[in-house]
Write an enzyme that holds these catalytic residues in place. Structure first.
Site, PDB file in Angstrom:
ATOM      1  CB  ALA A  45       8.540  14.621  -0.897  1.00  0.00           C
ATOM      2  CB  VAL A  46       8.615  19.197  -4.746  1.00  0.00           C
ATOM      3  CG1 VAL A  46       8.206  19.924  -3.490  1.00  0.00           C
ATOM      4  CG2 VAL A  46      10.124  19.316  -4.960  1.00  0.00           C
ATOM      5  CB  ALA A  95      12.185  -0.138  -8.385  1.00  0.00           C
ATOM      6  CG  HIS A 220     -13.813 -17.941   3.629  1.00  0.00           C
ATOM      7  ND1 HIS A 220     -14.103 -16.648   4.027  1.00  0.00           N
ATOM      8  CD2 HIS A 220     -14.153 -18.756   4.665  1.00  0.00           C
ATOM      9  CE1 HIS A 220     -14.619 -16.678   5.243  1.00  0.00           C
ATOM     10  NE2 HIS A 220     -14.660 -17.944   5.652  1.00  0.00           N
TER      11      HIS A 220
END
Length: 241
Positions: A45-46, A95, A220
């Protein structure tokens, strides 16, 4: 990620991959030394290049740099009447960036005078487990830009909701300009941080300083309280850790 059995190598270069029937031997150079790893599969994945070929741009004033079309903050190119948005217009290749870029571009065409599109406040989200999210500058980038910084950190283990959810592993980091209090960047890893990052995105869009964030009431019990604690930590006022 390391606890999940993932080995992470940074500043590494893949030199070659030798495929056999059942495995792949990958030679990786790290700090000048070669290491060989034998694995079942290799995924590469470059990055992304723009799909700008065969569009007829050669004889126009449209400028292309490193395979991406150069545009201004409204999607306008150098050729009147020609606009570009999304991945082809450069990073970040996300996107939500493309969608908002398209809105700004069309509103400008319609003469509605929108704000010019900027990339500095676009959140980056990685939908791994744990999730990763960020916006703005890293601490290193801020320092390289000559900014004096204050940095806050708060771990999920100090947050009651995260513990109750069974998600105690995580961290929130905030970077502020030490002189002005401007929020320069925020980085998170942990459960649902891709949801929470929007709080810091809004803060940056509104040019919020540490003073407003420290005075903000967080509900909280929520994991978002860790965001507040990270801001407080940057100024030596952290409460629950």
């Amino acid at each position: 990620f390391e606890k999940q059995g993932i080995k992470i190598l940074t500043s590494a270069t893949v030199k070659k991959a030798e495929k056999s029937r059942d495995s792949v031997k990958v030679t990786v150079e790290i700090a000048g030394r070669a290491q060989v790893f034998e694995v079942e599969k290799v995924i590469s994945a470059v990055g992304i290049v723009g799909n700008v070929e065969d569009l007829g741009l050669e004889n126009t004033k449209v400028k292309v740099e490193r395979t991406h079309i150069v545009v201004d903050g409204f999607g306008r190119t150098g050729e009147p009447g020609v606009y570009a948005i999304g991945d082809v217009a450069g990073p970040p290749w996300l996107a939500h960036k493309a969608s908002h870029e398209g809105v700004v571009c069309v509103e400008a065409i319609a003469g509605k005078n929108p704000h010019a599109f900027e990339t500095g406040n676009i959140p980056g989200c990685t939908y791994a487990r744990p999730q990763v999210a960020s916006v703005g500058l890293t601490e290193q980038k801020a320092k390289e830009a000559g900014r004096e910084v204050r940095v806050g950190r708060f771990p999920f283990i100090g947050n009651g909701k995260a513990i109750a959810m069974g998600e105690p592993e995580g961290l929130i980091k905030t970077i502020f300009d030490a002189k002005t209090g401007a929020l320069l960047g925020a980085h998170m890893i942990g459960a649902e941080v891709t949801e929470m990052i929007q709080g810091f995105v809004i803060a940056r869009q509104l040019e919020t300083t540490e003073a407003e964030l420290m005075a903000t009431v967080f509900p909280h019990p929520t994991v978002s309280e860790a965001m507040h604690e990270s801001v407080l930590d940057a100024y030596g006022q952290v409460i629950h850790f």
